[in-house]
Write a protein that holds these residues in place. Structure first.
Motif, PDB file in Angstrom:
ATOM      1  N   LYS A 180      37.089  28.063   2.066  1.00 29.87           N
ATOM      2  CA  LYS A 180      36.611  26.677   1.949  1.00 29.87           C
ATOM      3  C   LYS A 180      37.721  25.742   1.509  1.00 29.87           C
ATOM      4  N   GLU A 181      38.512  26.226   0.574  1.00 33.40           N
ATOM      5  CA  GLU A 181      39.588  25.397   0.052  1.00 33.40           C
ATOM      6  C   GLU A 181      40.796  25.363   0.996  1.00 33.40           C
ATOM      7  N   GLY A 182      40.687  26.095   2.096  1.00 33.95           N
ATOM      8  CA  GLY A 182      41.754  26.065   3.092  1.00 33.95           C
ATOM      9  C   GLY A 182      43.009  26.823   2.658  1.00 33.95           C
ATOM     10  N   LYS A 183      42.854  27.657   1.640  1.00 34.16           N
ATOM     11  CA  LYS A 183      44.031  28.401   1.171  1.00 34.16           C
ATOM     12  C   LYS A 183      44.394  29.536   2.109  1.00 34.16           C
ATOM     13  N   ILE A 184      43.353  30.055   2.777  1.00 31.57           N
ATOM     14  CA  ILE A 184      43.596  31.121   3.745  1.00 31.57           C
ATOM     15  C   ILE A 184      42.824  30.791   5.015  1.00 31.57           C
ATOM     16  N   SER A 185      43.261  31.403   6.117  1.00 29.75           N
ATOM     17  CA  SER A 185      42.557  31.194   7.378  1.00 29.75           C
ATOM     18  C   SER A 185      41.551  32.329   7.577  1.00 29.75           C
ATOM     19  N   ARG A 186      40.693  32.157   8.564  1.00 34.38           N
ATOM     20  CA  ARG A 186      39.724  33.209   8.885  1.00 34.38           C
ATOM     21  C   ARG A 186      40.473  34.498   9.279  1.00 34.38           C
ATOM     22  N   LEU A 187      41.593  34.336   9.973  1.00 31.94           N
ATOM     23  CA  LEU A 187      42.391  35.503  10.351  1.00 31.94           C
ATOM     24  C   LEU A 187      42.924  36.224   9.106  1.00 31.94           C
ATOM     25  N   ASP A 188      43.412  35.414   8.156  1.00 30.16           N
ATOM     26  CA  ASP A 188      43.881  35.996   6.886  1.00 30.16           C
ATOM     27  C   ASP A 188      42.763  36.831   6.255  1.00 30.16           C
ATOM     28  N   ALA A 189      41.577  36.239   6.212  1.00 25.41           N
ATOM     29  CA  ALA A 189      40.447  36.914   5.569  1.00 25.41           C
ATOM     30  C   ALA A 189      40.119  38.218   6.288  1.00 25.41           C
ATOM     31  N   ASP A 190      40.165  38.178   7.625  1.00 24.40           N
ATOM     32  CA  ASP A 190      39.768  39.360   8.403  1.00 24.40           C
ATOM     33  C   ASP A 190      40.785  40.489   8.298  1.00 24.40           C
ATOM     34  N   THR A 191      42.029  40.121   8.058  1.00 25.25           N
ATOM     35  CA  THR A 191      43.065  41.164   8.025  1.00 25.25           C
ATOM     36  C   THR A 191      43.518  41.481   6.594  1.00 25.25           C
ATOM     37  N   ALA A 192      42.764  40.970   5.623  1.00 22.12           N
ATOM     38  CA  ALA A 192      43.138  41.204   4.225  1.00 22.12           C
ATOM     39  C   ALA A 192      43.128  42.692   3.904  1.00 22.12           C
ATOM     40  N   VAL A 193      44.061  43.088   3.047  1.00 23.28           N
ATOM     41  CA  VAL A 193      44.112  44.480   2.605  1.00 23.28           C
ATOM     42  C   VAL A 193      43.678  44.530   1.137  1.00 23.28           C
ATOM     43  N   ILE A 194      42.774  45.439   0.839  1.00 23.60           N
ATOM     44  CA  ILE A 194      42.282  45.576  -0.539  1.00 23.60           C
ATOM     45  C   ILE A 194      42.914  46.825  -1.144  1.00 23.60           C
ATOM     46  N   GLN A 195      43.614  46.619  -2.226  1.00 25.70           N
ATOM     47  CA  GLN A 195      44.350  47.731  -2.825  1.00 25.70           C
ATOM     48  C   GLN A 195      44.061  47.763  -4.326  1.00 25.70           C
ATOM     49  N   GLU A 196      43.892  48.940  -4.825  1.00 26.92           N
ATOM     50  CA  GLU A 196      43.801  49.130  -6.271  1.00 26.92           C
ATOM     51  C   GLU A 196      44.933  48.372  -6.978  1.00 26.92           C
ATOM     52  N   TYR A 197      44.611  47.619  -8.009  1.00 25.48           N
ATOM     53  CA  TYR A 197      45.659  46.932  -8.763  1.00 25.48           C
ATOM     54  C   TYR A 197      46.152  47.908  -9.827  1.00 25.48           C
ATOM     55  N   ALA A 198      47.326  48.480  -9.562  1.00 32.02           N
ATOM     56  CA  ALA A 198      47.864  49.485 -10.483  1.00 32.02           C
ATOM     57  C   ALA A 198      48.442  48.774 -11.702  1.00 32.02           C
ATOM     58  N   ILE A 199      47.891  49.062 -12.848  1.00 32.54           N
ATOM     59  CA  ILE A 199      48.313  48.360 -14.059  1.00 32.54           C
ATOM     60  C   ILE A 199      49.148  49.292 -14.927  1.00 32.54           C
ATOM     61  N   GLY A 200      50.347  48.854 -15.198  1.00 31.73           N
ATOM     62  CA  GLY A 200      51.254  49.649 -16.003  1.00 31.73           C
ATOM     63  C   GLY A 200      52.600  48.967 -15.999  1.00 31.73           C
ATOM     64  N   VAL A 201      53.609  49.681 -16.442  1.00 35.92           N
ATOM     65  CA  VAL A 201      54.933  49.086 -16.558  1.00 35.92           C
ATOM     66  C   VAL A 201      55.827  49.670 -15.475  1.00 35.92           C
ATOM     67  N   ARG A 202      56.557  48.807 -14.793  1.00 34.91           N
ATOM     68  CA  ARG A 202      57.404  49.224 -13.679  1.00 34.91           C
ATOM     69  C   ARG A 202      58.624  50.023 -14.141  1.00 34.91           C
ATOM     70  N   CYS A 203      59.028  50.927 -13.292  1.00 35.30           N
ATOM     71  CA  CYS A 203      60.183  51.757 -13.574  1.00 35.30           C
ATOM     72  C   CYS A 203      60.771  52.180 -12.235  1.00 35.30           C
ATOM     73  N   TYR A 204      62.077  51.951 -12.057  1.00 42.32           N
ATOM     74  CA  TYR A 204      62.742  52.268 -10.801  1.00 42.32           C
ATOM     75  C   TYR A 204      63.713  53.401 -11.075  1.00 42.32           C
ATOM     76  N   VAL A 205      63.424  54.568 -10.533  1.00 39.18           N
ATOM     77  CA  VAL A 205      64.190  55.772 -10.869  1.00 39.18           C
ATOM     78  C   VAL A 205      65.216  56.068  -9.778  1.00 39.18           C
ATOM     79  N   HIS A 206      66.465  56.232 -10.206  1.00 37.92           N
ATOM     80  CA  HIS A 206      67.574  56.470  -9.268  1.00 37.92           C
ATOM     81  C   HIS A 206      67.912  57.953  -9.219  1.00 37.92           C
ATOM     82  N   TYR A 207      67.565  58.586  -8.103  1.00 38.08           N
ATOM     83  CA  TYR A 207      67.832  60.005  -7.908  1.00 38.08           C
ATOM     84  C   TYR A 207      69.052  60.198  -7.011  1.00 38.08           C
TER      85      TYR A 207
END
Lengths: 359, 359, 359
Positions: A180-207
């Motif tokens: 309604k607010e025009g922030k997204i289009s109908r196409l945006d809505a139809d192709t939206a991906v729903i993903q678990e919001y992983a809550i924690g602290v980021r860590c980038y490990v160099h192997y």
């Protein structure tokens, strides 16, 4: 790569070449520490930067206007004549493209080029990480939403325009509102991906997986600094309040800070790396060799949720040209990822196993 | 400075002196690494601290009750007899004052004293940074407000009592509200400064301009830790909610954490430093020499907005007495800013160019 | 500890032993640097981790299924025969328990075991810190609340379920609300503790008190990374909004990042450490010896509020196996806390003072 080429490299004075960007200072510095000659493929306007750091500068500049020029036959021949082994890094892959590196780059390249293809394709990357039994953020259909989820819209860049929802009802409610607010289009809505919001602290490990020593090394780790999200909290406002002020969160990587993990978490962190290697050996034999990074979140339950892999040296290693709080336990001396790459080449040549670490 | 004094220093055994505070441990440690004798100007109650760190302690203490005593003729003569070169740092400038350093300090001082005058005067500092074509936060008149702005009130310390507004209307509305609530006076309102609120992640870059090597060095960088703003977000409350609890944000520097920037941002960072040097040479010849710091914000568009300059060694360099992820590319060994200063003096004396780096 | 045992150790080739967890990599690495043999008490599934880090690995593994097995007579005899000195760390204390270490562990232990008892009992810990005249967070009765306070409920783990209040009225109001909503029980409400909410930036200072050199050393410092609180602000929501989404703040330590403090704050930081040592000598003679950590908040007024002591090596020291920005001023070379412990043992044996540093 042809047996002839490997054969000719096995007795040659090798040099280490890369594109002057990303982690090139570290790569050249490390190569120098191990006694290699270095070649920097460089745009003219960047030459000055490397000259400003004598110990991170290549011995020889190969100037190009566009990095894709390194695929030109003449330049490749010149590099091969110089015994160059290319070290691919993030910008290297971005500028040249994984498929062209795989198909058109004849210059011997450190590591398995196929890794770059697998990391570069979101579908393959997920297959790899899943096969390695890493815990990834779950995907949901609307009716499955039973926890905090992030709804991502296709094409929404830099973290702009996502929704947080925790039930199907809320999902539909907020989606309609955004429409309604025009922030997204109908196409945006139809192709939206729903993903678990992983809550924690980021860590980038160099192997670093060493085919030559047949072992997985945990060289270092970092946290990324992202602009503006890593400073936005200083405004003391909610996302909604900020949006009214025209300020949206964004997640543009601008740098890195060092960190260590609790020692009791390291067995799990090593296991994640080992499964990633084993899986790569199954999916694209002979699998990944050399540096890689798993990008993860550590939850309050001290579980690791992996959201991405980089199958080559990452920029966070730039924190540790003087060694890291982990590499000293592996090497007993200052060992950066850049130097580690050079060491592996030297040892591979010495033991006549170059063919195992280049492609 | 008199030619005679430079002449007498050119063959003398020099020593490095500074006020025991700020970066003195690092300065003494670096001086020791380069073989200099050191003198610490110290208040009696601080002596114990330096004695607690044998390798960061001066060879000789010169005890004073008030740091301005170093301007006394007798003490200055004593320092000159000892071949002392003073290293000014943040607390040095704060305790003695830039104009008295410029006018009354006869002891040879590392760098160009005029730099301290230019950094110490907000008007001159802006002239300098503007002349160097650094991107500064824009200033606005009320009717010009077209983005998020911060309204700063004269005399409001530690970040207390500012407003965030994004339109002229909102500006007048919130100003009236603050007046009615007695938070600001009519004078405060009339002298308020409206400045673009630069949104991004802070980065403090430590440069060293070497007159002797004729090059600009990027030695290290840090992020400041400020109390309480860097922890306030842990309360999970908005600025308004915190204000009700009597908790205001404050920005008191208490320490520093290390960081690196993306390699692709370094050419711009070096260019900012170079323009700062060039401008200083134009504005107050021979211009700045030695260490300085640009304090900047990196926006999500990866632009740098500079908000301050420190024209001398900064406290953030205290993270790197063992070298930094940048200085190793410059020197191939552990090089702190403190040691870099000592190296420059040694080399200047050896090449009979002392006059170029002291004032 | 028996005089005989000390006597027998005084001429023996000593070895350094600890439980394979927490800071063991650093302890073994430091022991190796000082020439000690090392013994790792290890659960079978953890052996692989230490083997993955050759320079942080013990020379000999002593495998146990449960760490309390180290109290078995046979194992203790074996360790004593090997001239082992145990280094207690956080997990060591957690797994074996301070009272059993004090009563049942015959193997000579680095430091004064009584310190572990005093840190492990909240009542004694407070007595210790108060006696040392450290500024602790104030406790309040409801009618005394005159500033922002945190109301903690017994048994509420990981920071879940606390209230922030700033008046008696608000205290009763929010308490009733929580009771009505079933978030807390009547027992929780009756046993709630009201504590001043100390607002500032956290800083964990790593000290080492050397009985042998008779001096207090400030070796390093860190900030803890806690999941999820150190990333929660990225959601741009208030605590209340997050609670609605089912997301509560938690404070589980997952790692550490390095920091330095302003040099002008170090005299106070050293004084806090010295008073802690003096107090320990009074309360449990001969007092604490070896590494300890004060966990503090630095307020915007640059006061330190201490909220906890760890009377042994802490995990934050794992950032600095290559030395820290402070230890280089103490030792002129790379000195970790792990290596410092080994150095102290070596020097104590050489000067026939082992009895002063083990218990």
């Amino acid at each position: 790569m042809s047996e002839d080429l490997i054969q000719s490299y096995s007795t040659k004075d090798l040099s280490i070449a890369t594109i002057c960007s990303h982690t090139a200072l570290q790569i050249f510095h490390g190569a120098r520490q191990e006694g290699f000659k270095t070649i920097g493929i460089c745009r003219p306007e960047r030459k000055e930067l490397y000259e400003a750091f004598p110990y991170g500068s290549p011995d020889e500049f190969l100037l190009v206007d566009d990095f894709s020029e390194i695929l030109q036959s003449e330049i490749q021949d010149r590099l091969i004549d110089a015994g160059a082994i290319m070290v691919p890094h993030g910008s290297f892959v971005e500028y040249v493209g994984p498929s062209r590196i795989l198909e058109d780059l004849r210059v011997p390249t450190f590591g398995n080029k196929m890794s770059l293809n697998w990391e570069g394709n979101r579908h393959q990357e997920l297959k790899w990480l899943s096969d390695a039994k890493l815990r990834l953020p779950n995907k949901f259909e609307p009716h499955e939403i039973d926890r905090l989820c992030i709804v991502k819209f296709h094409g929404a860049k830099g973290g702009r325009g996502f929704l947080l929802v925790s039930s199907e009802e809320e999902y539909h409610q907020l989606l309609e509102k955004s429409l309604k607010e025009g922030k997204i289009s109908r196409l945006d809505a139809d192709t939206a991906v729903i993903q678990e919001y992983a809550i924690g602290v980021r860590c980038y490990v160099h192997y670093f997986y060493s085919s030559i020593l047949n072992r997985l090394e945990l060289l270092s780790m970092d946290q990324r600094l992202e602009s503006n999200i890593d400073e936005l909290h200083r405004m003391g406002s909610t996302r909604q309040e900020l949006a009214k002020l025209g300020v949206d969160p964004s997640y543009v990587v601008m740098g890195n800070i060092p960190m260590v993990l609790r020692e009791s978490l390291l067995p799990e962190v090593l296991a994640l790396g080992e499964r990633t290697i084993e899986s790569s050996q199954k999916l694209f034999s002979p699998g990944l060799t050399g540096p890689f990074c798993l990008e993860m979140i550590c939850t309050p339950e001290l579980e690791f949720i992996v959201f991405e892999i980089s199958a080559r040296i990452v920029a966070g290693t730039n924190l540790f040209p003087l060694g890291s709080p982990y590499s000293c336990y592996l090497w007993g001396e200052a060992m950066s990822t850049g130097r580690r790459i050079a060491w592996e080449m030297k040892e591979a040549q010495r033991t006549e196993r170059l063919g195992e670490i280049i492609s």
